[in-house]
Scaffold this motif. Sequence first.
Motif, short mmCIF file in Angstrom:
data_model
loop_
_atom_site.label_atom_id
_atom_site.label_comp_id
_atom_site.label_asym_id
_atom_site.label_seq_id
_atom_site.Cartn_x
_atom_site.Cartn_y
_atom_site.Cartn_z
N THR A 190 45.87 33.96 36.48
CA THR A 190 44.95 35.17 36.09
C THR A 190 43.88 34.63 35.51
OG1 THR A 190 46.00 34.90 33.90
CG2 THR A 190 47.31 36.53 35.59
N ASP A 191 42.83 35.36 35.33
CA ASP A 191 41.66 34.69 34.61
C ASP A 191 41.79 34.29 33.11
OD1 ASP A 191 39.98 35.58 36.82
OD2 ASP A 191 39.48 37.74 35.98
N SER A 192 42.92 34.72 32.52
CA SER A 192 42.89 34.20 31.33
C SER A 192 43.49 32.73 31.37
CB SER A 192 44.12 35.07 30.45
OG SER A 192 45.15 35.06 31.19
N TYR A 275 51.06 28.18 39.94
CA TYR A 275 50.79 29.39 40.40
C TYR A 275 51.20 29.81 42.02
CZ TYR A 275 49.17 29.22 35.86
OH TYR A 275 49.06 28.96 34.45
#
Length: 570
Positions: A190-192, A275
């Motif tokens: 995820t972008d986070s 991931y």
Amino acid sequence: MFILAPLLTIALGLASVSSRPTNNCRCTFGSACWPSDSDFQALASKISQPLLHPIPPATPCYDSAAGNCTQVQTEWHDGVWRSDQPGAAQNTNWETYTFPNGTIEACYLGTSLGFPCQQGNVPIIGIDARTLADVQEAVNFAGNHNLRLVIKNTGHDYLGRSSGRGSFLLWTHHMKNITFLDSFSPTGATDSVTYNNVFTLGAGVQWFEAYEAAKERNVLIVGGFSLRGSVGAAGGWLAGGGHSALAPNYGLGVDNVLEMEIVTADGNLVVANSYQNQDLFWALRGGGGGTWGVVTSVTYKTHPPTPFSGAFLTVDSTNPNSTQTLLEEIIRLTSSLVDQGYGGYVSGSTDHLQLILLSPNVTVNQTQATFSPLFESAASQPGLSSQNETDAFPDLWTIYNLIWNNTDGNVGNPVEISSWLLPKDVVETGDPKNLAEELLKTASFEYNFVTGGQVSRVDSESTGLNPVWRNSLVYTAVVSTWQEGANETQIDAVRQRFIQDMKIIEGLAPGSGAYLNEASRYEFDWKKSFFGSHYDQLLNIKQKYDPNSLFLVYEGIGSDGWDADLICRV
């Protein structure tokens, strides 16, 4: 005198038959199944560089048309020069080939020895990969023709995994791309999930190049330490775990990787991280090099720059009892030194000891206070002549240039090594006198501070690395060598002593394990020693991504189903 064969004869062979062998045996040079001239010409039309025709590095001293013998003699012991030669190994025993009858085929630097210069264990033809497409073409060609494939970057391999008689070479040495990213998010995350200040290193980047790039960006990167920094940063060093003098503070190489790109046996590029393709990412970090595919790049996290202080001690001895007393003191200090963040190397024998230990964010005054008792003991022991020093360094780059940027290393010689990890309880609660006495029974040993600390704080199941690393405090090793041109009987005599030394260090901690990058082909139970309880899981992953075992290395995952040359199934 050896006459250098025409390149096409060496590269393409004399056979024009392109029939394929069964999958029970790989196709090697000289076999009827060896690819035809037209097969190789078709391959050459698809790659960015001319086909490689590797020759043993001493060849110019037998045939001036092959190069400059004076340069070869001058550079012979330089690890960076050797890594630049597609036909060279860092240790010359892996350039030679021993037949079952004991005959040795080689190309020795010593022309006066009277032996002909022959190809030995040097691959016969290959690809100088500069691009992803080059790698994919090489993998597809090797797979389609069922070739004995060898992957090589620098030739730093104590098991001879980057050489192979009659084989097809994939040389990744010139994949030198270095990319620095201020912000990085792993593919599929995820972008986070972001990391600041990371390096993506191409397959051919060596540690001296990575350290220079880190200095320019004012960051610290965890890497290996060898003379001239010639070890590859994205190859076998990492796949075997990647030990370092920095490991007690920052973890092993496998603990600092964020993402890897790899060409698998089907010729496809796969991105592996936490991931996606997690099983392959797990296996790539400790499951051994040359086994899973061709790694084309590795992305490493970095750390803030920091000053270091270091302790240095060199001892020459005419009194073995005094040597043992001093080594006992080092052993007693081990746990405390690791707790203080010191990492580095101790090596020696009955007549010599050398200590190099470094720690970040420790002042030189603190280091002086920590090591003064040891230094004073060395100076007071009868029969010992010692020199000691403590120094402050502004950064890692300064240390590397001062200590390891030296051209005369232990390369260009035949060398075999075997390692063994000592668990914390063996060092902390064992008998230092017995441990020192046993180490000094060996011809030459290492007692290295490259584990413990942060290495022990990492979950043993988070990577494919042998779990014994996570409970170890010290890495020990023994080394052997012999004279160039020695016959098989002479080499075997050295080897038998070496095997006895292996038994000594493994007897210090029965049931522990070895560092598979600095290990021996004579390991008594290599599956357990190298991979521990992870072997079966690694084998399952191997069968998933490489079902036909295109990627095989000595004492690697799945290699036990093949003969000693990794040519035929058994």
